[in-house]
Design a protein around this motif. Structure first.
Motif, PDB file in Angstrom:
ATOM      1  N   LEU A 117       0.866  -1.173   0.000  1.00 50.11           N
ATOM      2  CA  LEU A 117       0.000   0.000   0.000  1.00 50.11           C
ATOM      3  C   LEU A 117       0.902   1.222   0.000  1.00 50.11           C
ATOM      4  N   GLY A 118       0.955   1.952  -1.115  1.00 52.08           N
ATOM      5  CA  GLY A 118       1.851   3.096  -1.195  1.00 52.08           C
ATOM      6  C   GLY A 118       3.266   2.657  -0.868  1.00 52.08           C
ATOM      7  N   PRO A 119       3.940   3.338   0.082  1.00 48.60           N
ATOM      8  CA  PRO A 119       5.313   2.974   0.430  1.00 48.60           C
ATOM      9  C   PRO A 119       5.407   1.837   1.443  1.00 48.60           C
ATOM     10  N   PHE A 120       4.269   1.329   1.895  1.00 51.93           N
ATOM     11  CA  PHE A 120       4.247   0.334   2.966  1.00 51.93           C
ATOM     12  C   PHE A 120       4.131  -1.088   2.415  1.00 51.93           C
ATOM     13  N   THR A 121       4.805  -2.003   3.071  1.00 52.77           N
ATOM     14  CA  THR A 121       4.554  -3.424   2.891  1.00 52.77           C
ATOM     15  C   THR A 121       3.713  -3.885   4.076  1.00 52.77           C
ATOM     16  N   ILE A 122       2.577  -4.508   3.785  1.00 55.25           N
ATOM     17  CA  ILE A 122       1.643  -4.941   4.820  1.00 55.25           C
ATOM     18  C   ILE A 122       1.650  -6.464   4.888  1.00 55.25           C
ATOM     19  N   ARG A 123       1.916  -6.977   6.072  1.00 53.86           N
ATOM     20  CA  ARG A 123       1.740  -8.406   6.327  1.00 53.86           C
ATOM     21  C   ARG A 123       0.555  -8.556   7.273  1.00 53.86           C
ATOM     22  N   THR A 124      -0.304  -9.510   6.985  1.00 53.11           N
ATOM     23  CA  THR A 124      -1.494  -9.667   7.823  1.00 53.11           C
ATOM     24  C   THR A 124      -1.814 -11.130   8.030  1.00 53.11           C
ATOM     25  N   ASP A 125      -2.444 -11.408   9.159  1.00 48.78           N
ATOM     26  CA  ASP A 125      -2.890 -12.773   9.443  1.00 48.78           C
ATOM     27  C   ASP A 125      -4.100 -12.708  10.367  1.00 48.78           C
ATOM     28  N   ARG A 126      -4.889 -13.781  10.339  1.00 50.96           N
ATOM     29  CA  ARG A 126      -6.046 -13.858  11.228  1.00 50.96           C
ATOM     30  C   ARG A 126      -5.587 -14.101  12.664  1.00 50.96           C
ATOM     31  N   ALA A 185     -10.985 -11.599  12.361  1.00 51.58           N
ATOM     32  CA  ALA A 185     -10.199 -10.445  12.786  1.00 51.58           C
ATOM     33  C   ALA A 185      -8.754 -10.632  12.343  1.00 51.58           C
ATOM     34  N   PHE A 186      -8.091  -9.505  12.068  1.00 58.09           N
ATOM     35  CA  PHE A 186      -6.735  -9.522  11.543  1.00 58.09           C
ATOM     36  C   PHE A 186      -5.817  -8.633  12.373  1.00 58.09           C
ATOM     37  N   ALA A 187      -4.555  -9.028  12.452  1.00 61.10           N
ATOM     38  CA  ALA A 187      -3.487  -8.164  12.932  1.00 61.10           C
ATOM     39  C   ALA A 187      -2.650  -7.750  11.728  1.00 61.10           C
ATOM     40  N   PHE A 188      -1.935  -6.633  11.857  1.00 62.63           N
ATOM     41  CA  PHE A 188      -1.164  -6.089  10.741  1.00 62.63           C
ATOM     42  C   PHE A 188       0.276  -5.810  11.160  1.00 62.63           C
ATOM     43  N   ARG A 189       1.197  -6.103  10.269  1.00 62.47           N
ATOM     44  CA  ARG A 189       2.579  -5.651  10.378  1.00 62.47           C
ATOM     45  C   ARG A 189       2.816  -4.680   9.234  1.00 62.47           C
ATOM     46  N   VAL A 190       3.158  -3.450   9.565  1.00 58.35           N
ATOM     47  CA  VAL A 190       3.386  -2.399   8.574  1.00 58.35           C
ATOM     48  C   VAL A 190       4.879  -2.130   8.517  1.00 58.35           C
ATOM     49  N   GLU A 191       5.490  -2.307   7.355  1.00 60.11           N
ATOM     50  CA  GLU A 191       6.931  -2.158   7.196  1.00 60.11           C
ATOM     51  C   GLU A 191       7.244  -1.024   6.226  1.00 60.11           C
ATOM     52  N   HIS A 192       8.315  -0.304   6.538  1.00 62.35           N
ATOM     53  CA  HIS A 192       8.759   0.782   5.673  1.00 62.35           C
ATOM     54  C   HIS A 192      10.201   1.132   6.008  1.00 62.35           C
ATOM     55  N   GLY A 193      11.056   1.188   4.993  1.00 58.31           N
ATOM     56  CA  GLY A 193      12.426   1.646   5.184  1.00 58.31           C
ATOM     57  C   GLY A 193      13.220   0.850   6.197  1.00 58.31           C
ATOM     58  N   GLY A 194      12.953  -0.443   6.296  1.00 58.74           N
ATOM     59  CA  GLY A 194      13.702  -1.278   7.225  1.00 58.74           C
ATOM     60  C   GLY A 194      13.185  -1.300   8.645  1.00 58.74           C
ATOM     61  N   THR A 195      12.075  -0.611   8.918  1.00 61.24           N
ATOM     62  CA  THR A 195      11.477  -0.636  10.249  1.00 61.24           C
ATOM     63  C   THR A 195      10.042  -1.165  10.152  1.00 61.24           C
ATOM     64  N   SER A 196       9.466  -1.473  11.311  1.00 59.69           N
ATOM     65  CA  SER A 196       8.115  -2.027  11.290  1.00 59.69           C
ATOM     66  C   SER A 196       7.364  -1.656  12.556  1.00 59.69           C
ATOM     67  N   LEU A 197       6.048  -1.642  12.423  1.00 58.97           N
ATOM     68  CA  LEU A 197       5.158  -1.596  13.582  1.00 58.97           C
ATOM     69  C   LEU A 197       4.108  -2.668  13.385  1.00 58.97           C
ATOM     70  N   VAL A 198       3.654  -3.224  14.483  1.00 54.98           N
ATOM     71  CA  VAL A 198       2.642  -4.278  14.449  1.00 54.98           C
ATOM     72  C   VAL A 198       1.451  -3.831  15.277  1.00 54.98           C
ATOM     73  N   TYR A 199       0.270  -3.984  14.701  1.00 56.47           N
ATOM     74  CA  TYR A 199      -0.982  -3.654  15.380  1.00 56.47           C
ATOM     75  C   TYR A 199      -1.757  -4.944  15.576  1.00 56.47           C
ATOM     76  N   SER A 200      -2.089  -5.248  16.825  1.00 57.29           N
ATOM     77  CA  SER A 200      -2.719  -6.528  17.144  1.00 57.29           C
ATOM     78  C   SER A 200      -4.171  -6.617  16.714  1.00 57.29           C
ATOM     79  N   GLY A 201      -4.856  -5.467  16.523  1.00 56.78           N
ATOM     80  CA  GLY A 201      -6.306  -5.527  16.453  1.00 56.78           C
ATOM     81  C   GLY A 201      -6.823  -6.084  17.769  1.00 56.78           C
ATOM     82  N   ASP A 202      -7.934  -6.826  17.717  1.00 55.97           N
ATOM     83  CA  ASP A 202      -8.481  -7.485  18.906  1.00 55.97           C
ATOM     84  C   ASP A 202      -8.186  -8.971  18.824  1.00 55.97           C
ATOM     85  N   THR A 203      -7.620  -9.538  19.890  1.00 62.64           N
ATOM     86  CA  THR A 203      -7.251 -10.948  19.843  1.00 62.64           C
ATOM     87  C   THR A 203      -6.990 -11.497  21.234  1.00 62.64           C
ATOM     88  N   GLY A 204      -7.191 -12.784  21.378  1.00 65.65           N
ATOM     89  CA  GLY A 204      -6.635 -13.501  22.506  1.00 65.65           C
ATOM     90  C   GLY A 204      -5.216 -13.917  22.164  1.00 65.65           C
TER      91      GLY A 204
END
Length: 263
Positions: free
Chosen positions: A141-150, A157-176
């Motif tokens: 998506l644009g400059p981002f690489t998105i990795r996602t899994d249920r 429900a999905f969590a996301f790993r957003v990567e850009h320029g060698g760094t990343s952030l991960v958003y859990s969404g809602d999950t056990g």
């Protein structure tokens, strides 16, 4: 080291802004889940829960978003998309806003149209939202690489790993607790992790994490920083912060509306 008379190259960084971080329903301090991620002029929104649309306008213009990811279809993560539809569809100045990508679980368009109810026709939302169904995997998506899994929640429900320029952030969404979140979070620079429950109090499988479990995920994945989010108004955030710090020795803090992180 570069010579002193020559500028060093500055690595472009991601900017994360917490638009809303309350769980289940808005608190007096915060709207529900919504997080703005920016890099290279591209603006990506993760979720748009109750109250998020108003707060978002403190940070960017109504029509400045480039894409939206919806982790799941509970109202505290998506319901302000109905208001955003109104803003884009009925815009008086400049005509109707063009469609932007909206990645969400299967049935996102139908769910939002049902929630809004009085839509002009059954396909009108797709005139301003380019709906795309999420599947586990990787996409750009644009400059981002998105990795996602249920992840584990009563609805898809999905969590996301957003990567850009060698760094990343991960958003859990809602999950056990789940392996999928761990796999996405391995080595991440920032884990934005839900912590809805209180350790030793609620014990409902496959629904939410508590502060200790969020800390355990961060520690096991080797995350560099942990930010606890999606804490409902009835949960004591300081208890969850203490519990997370007991098992994770990296920087750990509570999400707050308006907080900004460079990743």
């Amino acid at each position: 080291m570069a010579p002193r008379n020559q500028p060093t190259e500055v690595q472009a960084r991601m900017k994360l802004t917490v638009v809303g971080c309350s769980g289940s329903f808005p608190s007096t301090e915060s709207p529900c889940s919504s997080y703005l991620v920016e890099a290279d002029g591209f603006r990506l929104l993760l979720d748009m829960g109750n109250g998020a649309l108003g707060e978002l306008q403190r940070h960017i213009g109504l029509y400045d978003l480039d894409a939206i990811l919806l982790s799941h279809l509970h109202p505290d993560h998506c319901i302000d998309m109905c208001g955003y539809f109104v803003a884009r569809y009925y815009r008086h100045e400049g005509g109707r806003a063009g469609p932007i990508p909206v990645h969400g679980p299967e049935g996102t368009e139908r769910r939002l149209a049902t929630a809004y109810d009085d839509v002009p026709d059954e396909r009108c939302m797709s005139e301003v939202f380019d709906f795309r169904t999420l599947e586990p995997g990787t996409f750009t998506l644009g400059p981002f690489t998105i990795r996602t899994d249920r992840v584990r929640h009563p609805v898809e429900a999905f969590a996301f790993r957003v990567e850009h320029g060698g760094t990343s952030l991960v958003y859990s969404g809602d999950t056990g607790p789940c392996q999928a979140l761990h796999d996405l979070a391995v080595g991440t620079d920032l884990l934005l992790c839900e912590a809805s429950f209180t350790h030793g109090k609620e014990n409902i499988p496959d629904l939410h994490l508590n502060g200790r479990e969020a800390g355990e995920h961060a520690a096991r994945a080797g995350a560099r920083r942990l930010v606890l989010t999606h804490i409902p108004p009835w949960t004591d955030p300081l208890t969850n912060l203490r519990d997370a710090r007991a098992v994770f020795d990296g920087p750990t803090e509570l999400a707050a509306t308006g907080a900004v992180y460079e990743v």
